[in-house]
Write an enzyme that holds these catalytic residues in place. Structure first.
Site, PDB file in Angstrom:
ATOM      1  N   CYS A  74       0.823  -1.222   0.000  1.00  0.00           N
ATOM      2  CA  CYS A  74       0.000   0.000   0.000  1.00  0.00           C
ATOM      3  C   CYS A  74       0.849   1.260   0.000  1.00  0.00           C
ATOM      4  O   CYS A  74       0.362   2.338  -0.336  1.00  0.00           O
ATOM      5  CB  CYS A  74      -0.945   0.010   1.194  1.00  0.00           C
ATOM      6  SG  CYS A  74      -0.136   0.267   2.789  1.00  0.00           S
ATOM      7  N   CYS A 114     -12.109 -14.122   9.877  1.00  0.00           N
ATOM      8  CA  CYS A 114     -12.724 -13.324   8.799  1.00  0.00           C
ATOM      9  C   CYS A 114     -11.893 -13.411   7.529  1.00  0.00           C
ATOM     10  O   CYS A 114     -12.403 -13.269   6.428  1.00  0.00           O
ATOM     11  CB  CYS A 114     -12.935 -11.882   9.227  1.00  0.00           C
ATOM     12  SG  CYS A 114     -11.540 -10.762   8.940  1.00  0.00           S
ATOM     13  N   LYS A 462      12.439   3.893  25.386  1.00  0.00           N
ATOM     14  CA  LYS A 462      11.264   4.319  24.629  1.00  0.00           C
ATOM     15  C   LYS A 462      10.016   3.844  25.351  1.00  0.00           C
ATOM     16  O   LYS A 462       9.971   2.711  25.827  1.00  0.00           O
ATOM     17  CB  LYS A 462      11.290   3.730  23.209  1.00  0.00           C
ATOM     18  CG  LYS A 462      10.007   3.952  22.402  1.00  0.00           C
ATOM     19  CD  LYS A 462      10.082   3.266  21.048  1.00  0.00           C
ATOM     20  CE  LYS A 462       8.790   3.414  20.266  1.00  0.00           C
ATOM     21  NZ  LYS A 462       8.854   2.783  18.935  1.00  0.00           N
ATOM     22  N   GLU A 839     -23.451  -3.347  11.896  1.00  0.00           N
ATOM     23  CA  GLU A 839     -24.850  -3.713  12.116  1.00  0.00           C
ATOM     24  C   GLU A 839     -25.793  -2.608  11.664  1.00  0.00           C
ATOM     25  O   GLU A 839     -26.823  -2.866  11.047  1.00  0.00           O
ATOM     26  CB  GLU A 839     -25.087  -4.030  13.597  1.00  0.00           C
ATOM     27  CG  GLU A 839     -26.500  -4.493  13.892  1.00  0.00           C
ATOM     28  CD  GLU A 839     -26.720  -4.869  15.346  1.00  0.00           C
ATOM     29  OE1 GLU A 839     -27.895  -4.972  15.756  1.00  0.00           O
ATOM     30  OE2 GLU A 839     -25.730  -5.063  16.080  1.00  0.00           O
ATOM     31  N   ARG A 917     -28.924  -3.363  27.976  1.00  0.00           N
ATOM     32  CA  ARG A 917     -28.082  -4.516  28.300  1.00  0.00           C
ATOM     33  C   ARG A 917     -27.094  -4.160  29.407  1.00  0.00           C
ATOM     34  O   ARG A 917     -26.774  -5.003  30.248  1.00  0.00           O
ATOM     35  CB  ARG A 917     -27.349  -5.020  27.060  1.00  0.00           C
ATOM     36  CG  ARG A 917     -26.555  -6.297  27.303  1.00  0.00           C
ATOM     37  CD  ARG A 917     -26.100  -6.951  26.017  1.00  0.00           C
ATOM     38  NE  ARG A 917     -27.147  -7.693  25.360  1.00  0.00           N
ATOM     39  CZ  ARG A 917     -27.406  -8.987  25.566  1.00  0.00           C
ATOM     40  NH1 ARG A 917     -26.707  -9.666  26.462  1.00  0.00           N
ATOM     41  NH2 ARG A 917     -28.363  -9.598  24.907  1.00  0.00           N
ATOM     42  N   ALA A1116     -25.660  -9.999  18.709  1.00  0.00           N
ATOM     43  CA  ALA A1116     -26.172 -10.452  20.011  1.00  0.00           C
ATOM     44  C   ALA A1116     -25.752 -11.887  20.339  1.00  0.00           C
ATOM     45  O   ALA A1116     -26.353 -12.511  21.205  1.00  0.00           O
ATOM     46  CB  ALA A1116     -27.685 -10.317  20.070  1.00  0.00           C
ATOM     47  N   GLU A1298     -19.884 -13.037  22.116  1.00  0.00           N
ATOM     48  CA  GLU A1298     -19.660 -11.898  22.993  1.00  0.00           C
ATOM     49  C   GLU A1298     -19.199 -12.238  24.411  1.00  0.00           C
ATOM     50  O   GLU A1298     -18.405 -11.499  25.002  1.00  0.00           O
ATOM     51  CB  GLU A1298     -20.946 -11.059  23.072  1.00  0.00           C
ATOM     52  CG  GLU A1298     -21.311 -10.391  21.763  1.00  0.00           C
ATOM     53  CD  GLU A1298     -22.675  -9.737  21.817  1.00  0.00           C
ATOM     54  OE1 GLU A1298     -22.741  -8.505  21.791  1.00  0.00           O
ATOM     55  OE2 GLU A1298     -23.684 -10.479  21.891  1.00  0.00           O
TER      56      GLU A1298
END
Length: 1366
Positions: A74, A114, A462, A839, A917, A1116, A1298
């Site tokens: 890139c 993914c 550092k 979402e 929630r 969810a 989750e």
């Protein structure tokens, strides 16, 4: 000067000749657009994520050596690969001809979820193997410093690639997860099941449990017995052997050409830019003379970012990479000479060779450079970035400039007239921000770094937000030359303390001729505090922390020198033993791990369906680059590109919008805004409180005002920047505190009450009030939001979107176009990560693109850059919790009154449900007899915040763990005890009146404590902390209870479509979106088990609103539950239709039954539907059942912190998770590990910062840091609780996406325990506040000591802060 204008290179063995190359084009763009090699991905565009990594190979005709290097495509200009060979992920293997071992092993080890980051990771590993056929684990970790993954938690990637190392175990029972071997075959020391070292897992601390392969767990129910516990997620014995002799050879044609033909001057030109590559110093000087305003580059790592993100234009670029005189590397009598074009990786290799050849004392500066380079960016950057660029760029936080200045390095420069001179890197060299004493007509030729003498000591330090690949907050280099115990000479240089690298001139003068003792330490510290003073509101912020680091670094250096000169100097008082920990760096041993899960019943094993750790169904396509994401799709005929015009003010009225300059540009088609909307411009996922295109009032930076449609993305983006907007600014509200102060809320507060808090407080022995803040979190999915819209017949459109919510995408696009839903379809094959961020916020993009496609009548594509995505798409909600808790002397909770405030941003989005929630989870796992929780939705002028993994649950639970930790400290009882005496029990009723059935939390808790050897390690840590002043450790156990269901009852439904073809193959469609969580793989396994056929016969193509309508979003954690049951119901319908044929011919094959049914004209397609039964909740009466069930888990984490810097490392984490009967243990363990590491980022690393005017300052991986490969726990052990089937979900499984995330708070609270020990060492007792995330700044400043007390915080309101936290 004339030159060659023909670009020649090889790509995957194929010769590429381009006579008209565009010099502005990057290698990545060329690969993806010109060559249609889309395996390499655009993740960030700034070389920070590694998704674009390719291997570039070059041949040196003088040394006859071939060099392979990983490169960020890139940033690499296409012109830079002239006469080189480029290898992409497509070039090493594919699913048709066979995978390369690098591709196969990451896939089979479950290291691709993914998949968007996977090709870059594959190519980094491939390049390492081309240079080192048998690397160590340290080599592997180092090679991934420039790669990021948001899904996996990194562990499976490392374990898969561990098999390339020479010490890979190949036998045994597999408890270590790496080779299918026994627990005793760990990578370093054998680890027992209870967490100790020294042998097989059967050597537990209390009762022998037997080897992990033989472990049996008996249940009361005789029908449900467990065969045993497995720890083999993959089998290395099945891997294809790696044979380095079979690799692709460097093109012989290039070798012959390079050996016969002298390098030539290159010149590539378009209408905007000329790119030159001289091959001699003479040509370079002539080019510089001809183009005095030209920009000189080597790796393009700085200029490339400036051109892309700052839209800076450089008409002439001169590449210095091939000038021999600038690539010198040699040692002389006084030191080393480094050519200005020498790359950082080449320099590091050369210096390591010098360390082997020369006496140690001569190389102390070189050792400091090597150490600093290790933390400088990633391999891909170090392979191309040059030392000269680091100097000339003059960044005030440069890692190398402080070292070069402290070492008294000299520079050789030459003018275009040929005049040479030398410059010392002293106080006069940097003349201002990114300015230096080199004249415009001069070129930097080389750098001379002197040797150190025997009595000379040199160290560099550092501190950054993240250890790997991060820019410094503050860095420093110290050099001292001693004469006996007296300082003869000294240099101290600091970065991050001024607009330039700064020498502490007064302190350097003050220290000379002084004795090296503790009095000197105090005096110099005071001098440095004065000389390095930073005012409140200084650019970069963190004034107190940065000043503390200056003194902390000097303290470390003082201790280091004192320790080293003791043997030769009796006048020096030796440091106190506990103080010596100041000099030791936080080390990270080689990583190791275990993964334990329940073995599958024999009668389930026929087809490797439910219960088996089968590989992600897209993994092989992902590792080869064949998996297609939105921007990988072939362009449609007449396709155009769209770039958005965003608001640049946080709160303002729009006075005028003028696109005329943009419309004059060649290639621009049109400008789009609210006037082009044929339907409704008002939109929103729940409340219709947003505009697709803003009309009059902007309420945050990053709102869409309009868009440019053009022939290419590059033209569209350039043109979008030329749309002129005039505003009248209004006062913005940015933070929660601002919103509270101005009573800016989106809705009335939401509240739950149970019992009487007044009565509860009256019955309490103690009442304590506290406050905690939890910051935002960027989703940082590797694939940014992207969309293609194709107009069709009847005014309809087809949407290809990177969304978790196809049905809402369809509905809102139809709404904006004024169409009915049935002529709008949305299709999603896969998305490169979502985590809730796609979402609802993706819907604005798809609606805007739909308007554009409707207007121009052609397909339109829009892919957001990383900075655009981060600046406009929202984050996890920041929370502020203010609580009042009552409890007894023994720590039993009597009452809790809590107010929670969330920063919702400028619109409602899903904020209402997020707060719901959070309120449902404000108890975490603790029974509170009297409770009141109130949630406030703060309306601010930042982009609307949205769903994120956990959806408010982590915020509610985090605050709960904070106040219960306070109780333990106030009652002087252990953190374990206070949790156990307040923990729920089976059949307890929650404060929202849901009964807890199958309450497996205590099993998770007890097993986790036992597996981790918690109590013994806690005692060891107490001893460690007593004997170490500046390094502290902490250990902490955290439980979690996470409710599974959409809190909006109507969303708990799903549909599926099963199509069986004549050959017996099955096409499966359902309403869920594959985003890396392995959903499609699990659904195939469910269908396989239900139908009784192999998984190979079942295929899922995509998710589409044209096949399954009215779907709920993939969110969810309920997607597998809902769609799995719908699929199961559809499959049962098919089976019912096949029953006559099975009865007639029970021994026939599946194919025979299908054929018979077909010829009898029996339907072989079926729909399935499922709605979660018996759930629903009434907020007014506090009655009902909001959740279908709960997922439980527990974690124990141990950390070590550096009290002087705030740095930390996670030494070990043990997790036990209740996932019911796992459908796929590999996927579930991957979700646990990935969720945990994402949570680790949330609670320790990741932090958004905003300017007071509402501009996001932390855009892109350069400024926003997610966890990297070496941030994972050194030892990472995950166990799935065995024998706990869940009757309320498909195949007795449980949701897992989750729930594990919150367990990472165990790291936060372990850090807090370590900080508490440091405070106690300083004589500070009692409860203290530490907000989340526990960044290095917060850790250091919480470790209050004699250094931090020198820098008290300025009173808020007395200065304008550089940044605020929303």
């Amino acid at each position: 000067m004339e030159g060659n204008t023909q670009l020649i290179f090889f790509c995957n063995g194929k010769k590429i000749v381009d006579d008209n190359v565009d010099p502005e084009m990057t290698l990545l763009t060329y690969l993806r657009i010109r060559l249609r090699l889309t395996g390499s991905k655009l993740g960030c565009g700034e070389g920070g994520c590694g998704a674009c990594t390719v291997m570039v190979s070059s041949y040196n005709p003088i040394t006859k050596q071939i060099r392979h290097m990983s490169v960020n495509a890139c940033l690499a200009p296409i012109c830079s690969v002239h006469m080189m060979a480029v290898t992409t992920v497509e070039g090493i293997g594919n699913t048709k001809d066979g995978l390369h071992p690098v591709q196969e092993r990451i896939a089979k080890a479950h290291g691709s979820q993914c998949g968007f980051c996977t090709p870059g990771i594959v190519m980094s590993m491939y390049t390492l193997l081309r240079n080192n056929h048998q690397p160590t684990m340290t080599d592997i970790e180092d090679t991934f410093q420039g790669n990021l993954c948001r899904c996996t938690g990194y562990r499976p990637i490392l374990e898969g690639y561990r098999t390339f190392t020479k010490d890979t175990p190949t036998a045994g029972c597999g408890m270590n997860g790496t080779a299918g071997g026994c627990c005793q075959n760990g990578s370093s020391q054998p680890r027992s099941m209870n967490g100790t070292t020294g042998g097989c897992c059967q050597n537990g601390s209390s009762q022998p449990r037997g080897c992990c392969k033989d472990l049996k767990i008996e249940q009361n129910d005789d029908d449900h017995k467990i065969k045993g516990i497995s720890s083999t997620l993959f089998k290395p014995g099945t891997f294809k052997p790696y044979d380095p002799t079979m690799e692709i050879i460097f093109p012989p044609e290039l070798i012959l050409t390079l050996e016969k033909v002298e390098p030539t001057f290159l010149k590539f030109t378009n209408e905007r830019q000329t790119w030159l590559r001289p091959v001699s110093l003479k040509q370079l000087l002539e080019s510089k003379s001809q183009y005095p305003d030209s920009k000189l580059i080597v790796g393009n790592t700085e200029v490339g970012i400036e051109m892309k993100f700052k839209r800076m234009e450089y008409p002439v670029i001169i590449s210095c990479s091939d000038v021999p005189e600038l690539n010198t590397l040699l040692a002389d009598n006084n030191g080393i000479v480094i050519g200005s074009s020498v790359t950082l990786s080449t320099l590091a290799h050369f210096l390591k060779q010098q360390l082997k050849k020369l006496p140690e004392y001569k190389c102390r500066t070189f050792a400091a450079i090597i150490e600093m380079l290790h933390w400088f960016a990633g391999n891909q950057i170090r392979n191309v970035a040059a030392i000269g660029g680091n100097i000339i760029t003059g960044s005030p936080i440069s890692d190398l400039n402080p070292i070069l200045m402290a070492a008294k390095s000299t520079l050789t420069v030459i003018s275009t007239e040929g005049n040479s001179r030398q410059l010392c890197m002293d106080k006069n060299f940097f003349t201002g921000y990114r300015k230096n004493a080199i004249l415009p007509n001069e070129v930097l030729v080389s750098i001379h770094v002197p040797f150190t003498e025997e009595t000379e000591y040199f160290m560099a330090y550092k501190q950054a937000h993240r250890r790997d690949d991060d820019i410094a907050i503050v860095n420093a280099a110290f050099r001292v030359k001693m004469a006996s115990s007296v300082v003869e000479d000294c240099s101290m240089a600091f970065g991050g303390m001024a607009p330039t690298t700064k020498l502490a001139l007064q302190a350097m003068k003050f220290i000379r001729k002084r004795n090296w003792d503790n009095l000197l330490l105090e005096d110099v510290s005071s001098q440095l505090a004065d000389e390095m003073y930073l005012p409140p509101g200084v650019p970069g912020g963190m004034a107190e922390y940065r000043q503390s680091l200056v003194l902390s670094f000097f303290f470390k250096f003082h201790q280091y020198v004192s320790q080293h000169i003791i043997p030769t100097n009796n006048h020096i008082i030796p440091p106190v033993l506990s103080e010596t920990s100041a000099t030791s760096s936080i080390s990270r041993p080689e990583a190791k791990s275990t993964q334990m899960f329940q073995e599958t019943h024999d009668d389930q094993a026929t087809f490797e369906n439910v219960g088996h750790p089968i590989v992600h169904k897209s993994a092989y396509k992902q590792v080869t680059g064949e998996a297609i994401y939105i921007d990988d799709m072939l362009p449609f005929k007449n396709e155009l590109h769209m770039a958005l015009v965003y608001s640049t003010k946080a709160h303002a009225k729009i006075i005028s919008v003028d696109p005329s300059e943009a419309l004059l540009m060649d290639g621009v088609c049109t400008y789009i805004d609210h006037r082009d909307v044929p339907g409704s411009n008002i939109t929103g996922p729940v409340l219709q409180d947003e505009e697709v295109f803003v009309t009059e009032l902007v309420t945050c930076v990053g709102q869409i005002i309009g868009a440019i449609v053009a022939d290419t993305q590059y033209i569209a983006q350039r043109a979008a920047k030329k749309v002129h907007i005039e505003y009248k600014e209004l006062v913005p509200i940015i933070t929660i505190e601002d919103a509270i102060d101005k009573q800016s809320f989106l809705a009335e507060p939401k509240s739950i009450t149970n019992g009487s808090i007044t009565k509860g407080f009256d019955q309490s022995d103690h009442v304590f009030e506290g406050e905690m803040r939890m910051g935002e979190q960027e989703h940082f999915y590797l694939e940014t939001n992207a969309c293609v819209v194709v107009p069709g017949e009847d005014q309809g459109i087809e949407i290809f979107s990177s969304t978790q919510n196809p049905s809402l995408t369809q509905w809102l696009a139809a709404n904006v176009l004024g169409l009915q839903n049935h002529v709008v379809s949305c299709r999603v094959k896969r998305i490169g990560g979502g985590f809730g961020g796609k979402e609802t916020r993706s819907l604005l993009l798809s609606s805007a693109v739909a308007v554009a496609a409707n207007k121009v009548g052609q397909p339109v594509r829009c892919v957001l850059d990383r900075d655009e995505d981060m600046a406009s798409m929202g984050t996890r909600h920041a929370f502020l919790g203010r609580y009042k808790v009552g409890f007894t002397n023994d720590g039993k909770i009597q009452a809790l009154d809590i107010d929670m405030y969330s920063n919702c941003g400028n619109s409602m989005d899903l904020s209402f449900s997020v707060m719901e929630r959070a309120l449902f989870h404000m108890d975490n796992t603790y029974k509170i007899p009297n409770i009141k929780g109130t949630g406030y939705l703060c309306k601010t002028n930042i982009p609307s915040n949205t769903a994120f993994r956990g959806f408010g649950g982590p915020q509610g639970m985090m605050i709960a763990e904070n106040w219960i930790s306070d109780i333990a400290r106030l009652c002087s009882i252990s953190q374990r005890k206070v949790r156990e005496i307040n923990m729920y029990n089976e059949e307890d009723i929650t404060f929202f009146n849901q009964k807890l059935v199958d309450f497996n939390l205590k099993r998770c808790w007890n097993e986790c404590l036992e597996n981790s050897d918690y109590e013994n390690r806690r005692k060891e840590i107490e001893h460690y902390n007593k004997t170490n002043r500046w390094k502290k450790r902490g250990i902490f156990a955290i439980p979690t209870k996470f409710g599974i269901a959409f809190t909006a009852t109507f969303m708990n439904q799903s549909g599926a479509l099963v199509l069986v073809y004549k050959d017996g193959s099955v096409l499966l469609t359902h309403g869920g979106v594959e985003m890396g969580q392995g959903l499609h793989t699990k659904m195939i396994q469910v269908a396989s088990q239900t139908l009784g056929i192999p998984t190979q016969k079942i295929y899922i193509n995509e998710t589409s609103t044209a096949t399954v309508p009215n779907t709920s979003p993939s969110a969810a954690s309920a997607t597998s539950d809902l769609n799995g049951m719908a699929i199961k119901n559809a499959c049962k319908t098919i089976l019912d239709r096949l029953k006559p044929y099975v009865t007639e011919k029970p021994k026939a094959s599946w194919e025979d039954w299908i054929k018979a049914a077909y010829f009898d004209r029996v339907s072989l397609s079926a729909t399935g539907f499922y709605m979660t039964p018996d759930i629903g909740y009434d907020w007014d009466t506090n009655t009902g059942t909001p959740f279908n069930y709960f997922t439980f888990g527990a974690a124990v984490s141990e950390v070590e912190i550096d009290c002087l810097t705030g740095d930390h490392v996670v030494l070990r984490t043990d997790i036990v998770m209740d996932v019911g009967d796992s459908i796929n243990p590999a996927i579930d363990i991957g979700q646990i590990e990935g969720g945990f590491i994402q949570g680790y980022g949330l609670f320790t690393l990741e932090e958004h910062r905003w300017s007071p005017s509402g501009q996001l300052l932390t855009k892109g991986p350069g400024f926003y840091k997610i966890p990297g490969f070496t941030d994972i726990p050194v030892e990472f052990n995950v166990s799935l609780l065995a024998g706990v089937p869940n009757k309320r979900a498909v195949c007795s499984s449980k949701a897992i996406g989750e729930p594990p995330l919150f367990l990472a708070s165990s790291v936060f609270y372990a850090i807090k325990e370590a900080v508490c020990s440091a405070r106690q060492h300083a004589g500070i007792e009692g409860v203290f506040r530490m907000d989340s995330p526990a960044t290095a700044e917060r850790i250091r400043m919480a470790c209050a000591d004699r250094i931090t007390e020198k820098f008290p915080s300025a009173e808020p309101g007395t200065f304008k802060p550089f940044f605020v936290r929303a």
